[in-house]
Design a protein around this motif. Structure first.
Motif, PDB file in Angstrom:
ATOM      1  N   LEU A 182     -41.362   1.365 -17.999  1.00 35.98           N
ATOM      2  CA  LEU A 182     -39.998   1.396 -18.515  1.00 35.98           C
ATOM      3  C   LEU A 182     -39.815   2.496 -19.548  1.00 35.98           C
ATOM      4  CD1 LEU A 182     -39.300  -2.447 -18.873  1.00 35.98           C
ATOM      5  CD2 LEU A 182     -38.301  -0.874 -17.192  1.00 35.98           C
ATOM      6  N   VAL A 183     -40.775   2.586 -20.479  1.00 37.35           N
ATOM      7  CA  VAL A 183     -40.655   3.598 -21.535  1.00 37.35           C
ATOM      8  C   VAL A 183     -40.701   5.007 -20.944  1.00 37.35           C
ATOM      9  CG1 VAL A 183     -41.752   4.561 -23.589  1.00 37.35           C
ATOM     10  CG2 VAL A 183     -41.629   2.084 -23.299  1.00 37.35           C
ATOM     11  N   ALA A 184     -41.615   5.230 -20.003  1.00 38.38           N
ATOM     12  CA  ALA A 184     -41.730   6.556 -19.391  1.00 38.38           C
ATOM     13  C   ALA A 184     -40.454   6.926 -18.644  1.00 38.38           C
ATOM     14  CB  ALA A 184     -42.922   6.590 -18.436  1.00 38.38           C
ATOM     15  N   SER A 185     -39.837   5.952 -17.995  1.00 41.00           N
ATOM     16  CA  SER A 185     -38.591   6.224 -17.270  1.00 41.00           C
ATOM     17  C   SER A 185     -37.452   6.535 -18.230  1.00 41.00           C
ATOM     18  CB  SER A 185     -38.218   5.019 -16.401  1.00 41.00           C
ATOM     19  OG  SER A 185     -39.238   4.722 -15.457  1.00 41.00           O
ATOM     20  N   PHE A 186     -37.420   5.834 -19.375  1.00 38.09           N
ATOM     21  CA  PHE A 186     -36.337   6.039 -20.338  1.00 38.09           C
ATOM     22  C   PHE A 186     -36.374   7.429 -20.967  1.00 38.09           C
ATOM     23  CE2 PHE A 186     -36.117   1.193 -21.229  1.00 38.09           C
ATOM     24  CZ  PHE A 186     -35.344   1.024 -20.083  1.00 38.09           C
ATOM     25  N   GLN A 187     -37.506   8.134 -20.825  1.00 37.28           N
ATOM     26  CA  GLN A 187     -37.575   9.488 -21.360  1.00 37.28           C
ATOM     27  C   GLN A 187     -36.536  10.405 -20.702  1.00 37.28           C
ATOM     28  OE1 GLN A 187     -41.999  10.679 -22.648  1.00 37.28           O
ATOM     29  NE2 GLN A 187     -41.924   9.893 -20.576  1.00 37.28           N
ATOM     30  N   CYS A 188     -36.142  10.078 -19.485  1.00 34.71           N
ATOM     31  CA  CYS A 188     -35.143  10.909 -18.799  1.00 34.71           C
ATOM     32  C   CYS A 188     -33.777  10.815 -19.452  1.00 34.71           C
ATOM     33  CB  CYS A 188     -35.068  10.532 -17.323  1.00 34.71           C
ATOM     34  SG  CYS A 188     -34.223   8.959 -16.988  1.00 34.71           S
ATOM     35  N   LEU A 189     -33.576   9.817 -20.334  1.00 31.59           N
ATOM     36  CA  LEU A 189     -32.296   9.637 -20.997  1.00 31.59           C
ATOM     37  C   LEU A 189     -32.236  10.314 -22.361  1.00 31.59           C
ATOM     38  CD1 LEU A 189     -31.778   5.820 -20.231  1.00 31.59           C
ATOM     39  CD2 LEU A 189     -30.937   7.774 -18.921  1.00 31.59           C
ATOM     40  N   ALA A 190     -33.360  10.892 -22.804  1.00 31.86           N
ATOM     41  CA  ALA A 190     -33.421  11.479 -24.149  1.00 31.86           C
ATOM     42  C   ALA A 190     -32.448  12.644 -24.274  1.00 31.86           C
ATOM     43  CB  ALA A 190     -34.842  11.940 -24.444  1.00 31.86           C
ATOM     44  N   THR A 191     -31.744  12.682 -25.403  1.00 23.43           N
ATOM     45  CA  THR A 191     -30.798  13.780 -25.671  1.00 23.43           C
ATOM     46  C   THR A 191     -31.126  14.519 -26.956  1.00 23.43           C
ATOM     47  OG1 THR A 191     -29.305  12.227 -26.800  1.00 23.43           O
ATOM     48  CG2 THR A 191     -28.929  12.615 -24.438  1.00 23.43           C
ATOM     49  N   SER A 192     -32.198  14.094 -27.642  1.00 22.16           N
ATOM     50  CA  SER A 192     -32.562  14.742 -28.895  1.00 22.16           C
ATOM     51  C   SER A 192     -34.055  14.622 -29.121  1.00 22.16           C
ATOM     52  CB  SER A 192     -31.812  14.108 -30.077  1.00 22.16           C
ATOM     53  OG  SER A 192     -32.234  12.762 -30.248  1.00 22.16           O
ATOM     54  N   PHE A 193     -34.550  15.432 -30.031  1.00 21.77           N
ATOM     55  CA  PHE A 193     -35.968  15.361 -30.395  1.00 21.77           C
ATOM     56  C   PHE A 193     -36.308  14.002 -30.970  1.00 21.77           C
ATOM     57  CE2 PHE A 193     -38.785  15.657 -34.141  1.00 21.77           C
ATOM     58  CZ  PHE A 193     -40.000  15.861 -33.487  1.00 21.77           C
ATOM     59  N   GLU A 194     -35.450  13.456 -31.835  1.00 21.32           N
ATOM     60  CA  GLU A 194     -35.721  12.176 -32.488  1.00 21.32           C
ATOM     61  C   GLU A 194     -35.849  11.046 -31.475  1.00 21.32           C
ATOM     62  OE1 GLU A 194     -34.041  15.016 -35.261  1.00 21.32           O
ATOM     63  OE2 GLU A 194     -33.284  14.251 -33.333  1.00 21.32           O
ATOM     64  N   GLY A 195     -34.969  11.005 -30.506  1.00 23.88           N
ATOM     65  CA  GLY A 195     -35.036   9.949 -29.501  1.00 23.88           C
ATOM     66  C   GLY A 195     -36.274  10.059 -28.645  1.00 23.88           C
ATOM     67  N   LEU A 196     -36.650  11.278 -28.272  1.00 24.05           N
ATOM     68  CA  LEU A 196     -37.818  11.460 -27.418  1.00 24.05           C
ATOM     69  C   LEU A 196     -39.112  11.152 -28.164  1.00 24.05           C
ATOM     70  CD1 LEU A 196     -38.755  12.230 -24.626  1.00 24.05           C
ATOM     71  CD2 LEU A 196     -38.753  14.630 -25.314  1.00 24.05           C
ATOM     72  N   VAL A 197     -39.167  11.472 -29.454  1.00 22.23           N
ATOM     73  CA  VAL A 197     -40.388  11.206 -30.211  1.00 22.23           C
ATOM     74  C   VAL A 197     -40.598   9.698 -30.373  1.00 22.23           C
ATOM     75  CG1 VAL A 197     -39.504  11.194 -32.590  1.00 22.23           C
ATOM     76  CG2 VAL A 197     -41.784  12.101 -32.117  1.00 22.23           C
ATOM     77  N   ILE A 198     -39.505   8.927 -30.501  1.00 22.25           N
ATOM     78  CA  ILE A 198     -39.632   7.464 -30.563  1.00 22.25           C
ATOM     79  C   ILE A 198     -40.168   6.917 -29.234  1.00 22.25           C
ATOM     80  CG2 ILE A 198     -38.316   5.315 -30.715  1.00 22.25           C
ATOM     81  CD1 ILE A 198     -36.491   6.709 -32.736  1.00 22.25           C
ATOM     82  N   LEU A 199     -39.652   7.428 -28.140  1.00 21.94           N
ATOM     83  CA  LEU A 199     -40.133   6.981 -26.827  1.00 21.94           C
ATOM     84  C   LEU A 199     -41.596   7.341 -26.618  1.00 21.94           C
ATOM     85  CD1 LEU A 199     -37.036   7.883 -24.624  1.00 21.94           C
ATOM     86  CD2 LEU A 199     -37.863   5.586 -25.191  1.00 21.94           C
ATOM     87  N   ARG A 200     -42.019   8.517 -27.072  1.00 20.92           N
ATOM     88  CA  ARG A 200     -43.431   8.903 -26.951  1.00 20.92           C
ATOM     89  C   ARG A 200     -44.318   7.970 -27.780  1.00 20.92           C
ATOM     90  NH1 ARG A 200     -45.401  11.869 -23.027  1.00 20.92           N
ATOM     91  NH2 ARG A 200     -47.062  12.561 -24.424  1.00 20.92           N
TER      92      ARG A 200
END
Length: 576
Positions: A182-200
């Motif tokens: 689920l987390v890996a899939s949600f990376q496709c929704l990232a629109t900013s550095f902050e959001g992607l770093v939380i998902l990572r």
């Protein structure tokens, strides 16, 4: 205990007061008069004494419960337990069939799960040159933080390795797989550095809960001289995943460039969501123990348990209130555990950096983004084959350090060649220094993947208790996974296109792996010699070697089984 067999002509003792460990003294619910001692084994049939009152021990599950009359000698053994006082006998062919079933049904599925996890972890390197960096306007420092965020939480949650002893594995593994999918899939929704770093960071938590504990989980099903190849099959999924990620990225970038969403978003979605689907299968296919493997017959489950000399009462106590904290404290004070951990740390400097930076490195060699994706795959396919060959040879020879030292030095030399070629590139024609650097990537990658396989296996080879194995894996990962904190920062854009500093650093750390392996080898050789001298001294004096005591400092199944045959004792030695 895995790797331990009764000596020829030397029957195992049946006295209940000779050992405190059920694995050395089988449990009996009757008196000694009610349970006469079985005679010695007659080759090729191996005698194993079996506890038969399972009513209070539910770990084995319904397929092994007794709700039927005891059978006579002429009755069919399949799926039934022997009468009290009798001995379960199984042939080498039966044991071999059990191992083959684990090899066909358990290991490949775990390898598939690790492939999916490593795919979701490392595909950010492919996403970077597929448009991620430009769309989110990431700086070189921000990209490095995306890589580092994963490993920070990965390290902080390494303690979850011990959850394999608390939560039934089929439930625990399934939840982990679904979580990272689920987390890996949600990376496709990232629109900013902050959001992607939380998902990572969340991805690091879910994967830390799974991967580091799998070698320990496999040790519940295999004897220790069988583990390297099975760990190799499992870990080799990492280079296979990276190769698959590069090939898939090539196709995605090629065919989705004009699609409704960016290629890097398609990449995260296509490579992440399959884990969610596979998690459903994991719930039904992952066994909690050898006694609950649905793909084995009832008799095969008994053989699977008894070949490891782990009775059901021992397994139940270990998982319940009898958790052996003493073993964890013992491992925490053992310098050998830290030598293995720092070897793992050094390997991880290279292991964490090359998969996520190789597409960028190849692009900086002059290849287009599309060609860089394609050229990233072959080195990992080569590493996949080398890892399997190395692990198989290591198990066959029952030796670890020669393969570890050899691969570490080869990898170090390859990294050094890449660094020197980059440093002196002005003295070489462009086609030559590009060819040299690309070809050296092959042994460099194969070397550190093979070294990691041996280090993980070696760290568990010389542990008796399940808690000890779990603790050694936890220490290995807590220290070892700090390596990526350095590795993910070795290739900043300012060092491109040659990356001399990063290549040289990896070369040095692979030399450190070889040096530490030599030190650990010497330590284990000295302990083996001391054990041999002690055993022979006791025999010459006419006394038994520590009769009735558990020898949990001398780990068994090594190449010096002559001690066992000479003394009649179950003497155990370290694998080196």
């Amino acid at each position: 205990m895995a790797g331990l067999h009764p000596s020829p002509g030397h029957p195992s003792s049946t006295s209940s007061n000779t050992s405190s460990n059920p694995r050395f003294t089988p449990v009996s619910y009757g008196s000694e008069e009610e349970n006469p001692e079985a005679g010695p084994a007659k080759s090729p049939i191996l005698p194993l004494r079996l506890e038969t009152n399972f009513k209070d021990h539910q770990d084995v599950g319904d397929p092994l419960d007794i709700n039927e009359d005891a059978y006579g000698e002429s009755e069919e053994l399949e799926g039934k337990l022997p009468n009290v006082g009798s001995a379960l006998r199984f042939t080498p062919e039966e044991e071999s069939e059990v191992v083959k079933r684990f090899d066909r049904r358990l290991v490949p599925f775990l390898a598939l799960l690790y492939l999916l996890s490593f795919l979701d972890r490392s595909n950010i390197g492919n996403a970077k040159i597929a448009g991620l960096k430009d769309d989110l306007q990431l700086s070189s420092s921000q990209y490095e933080w995306l890589l580092t965020a994963f490993y920070i939480t990965y390290i902080l949650f390494e303690w979850m390795t011990l959850m394999y002893r608390v939560v039934p594995p089929h439930m625990y593994i399934s939840l982990c797989v679904c979580g990272w999918g689920l987390v890996a899939s949600f990376q496709c929704l990232a629109t900013s550095f902050e959001g992607l770093v939380i998902l990572r960071a969340l991805l690091g938590i879910t994967e830390a809960a799974f991967g580091p504990g799998v070698p320990f989980y496999l040790s519940l099903f295999y004897q220790r001289h069988e583990l390297a190849f099975r760990n190799g099959l499992f870990i080799s999924a990492a280079p296979l995943a990276t190769s698959f990620a590069s090939s898939l990225a090539y196709l995605i970038v090629r065919f989705s460039s004009d699609g409704p969403i960016s290629p890097w978003r398609t990449l995260f979605l296509v490579e992440g969501f399959p884990s969610v689907i596979v998690a459903v299968f994991a719930w039904f296919l992952i066994p909690d123990s050898p006694g609950k493997a649905a793909f084995l017959t009832r008799r095969q489950r008994m053989v699977a348990q008894q070949r490891l000399e782990v009775s059901t009462v021992d397994y139940q106590q270990s998982r319940g209130s009898q958790f052996k904290w003493r073993e964890i404290l013992k491992i925490a004070s053992d310098p050998k555990a830290y030598l293995a951990a720092f070897m793992f740390f050094s390997c991880n400097v290279a292991f964490s950096s090359m998969p996520v930076f190789l597409p960028t490195i190849l692009q900086d060699m002059g290849y287009s983004s599309l060609h860089a994706q394609a050229l990233s795959a072959p080195p990992y396919l080569f590493a996949f084959v080398v890892v399997l060959i190395t692990a198989y040879a290591s198990d066959r020879s029952r030796s670890r350090s020669p393969y570890l030292i050899g691969h570490a030095l080869i990898s170090s030399l390859s990294y050094l060649t890449i660094a020197l070629t980059g440093h002196f590139h002005s003295h070489l024609p462009p086609w030559l220094h590009t060819l040299i650097r690309y070809l050296c990537v092959y042994p460099a990658i194969a070397g550190f993947f093979s070294a990691i396989t041996i280090v993980i296996t070696w760290s568990m080879d010389n542990r008796v208790e399940k808690e000890g194995k779990g603790a050694s894996i936890a220490i290995l990962n807590i220290i070892g996974q700090c390596g990526p904190l350095l590795g993910t920062r070795l290739y900043p854009e300012s060092d491109g296109p040659w990356y001399v500093r990063g290549m040289a650093t990896c070369s040095v750390f692979m030399v450190v792996v070889a040096v530490l392996a030599v030190i650990l080898r010497v330590m284990l050789q000295r302990l083996n010699r001391a054990a041999a001298e002690t055993t022979y001294t006791i025999v010459e004096q006419g006394g038994p070697a520590d009769e009735g005591e558990e020898r949990d400092e001398l780990m068994g199944g090594g190449r010096r089984n002559d001690l066992e045959h000479s003394t009649g004792e179950k003497t155990l030695v370290y694998i080196i």
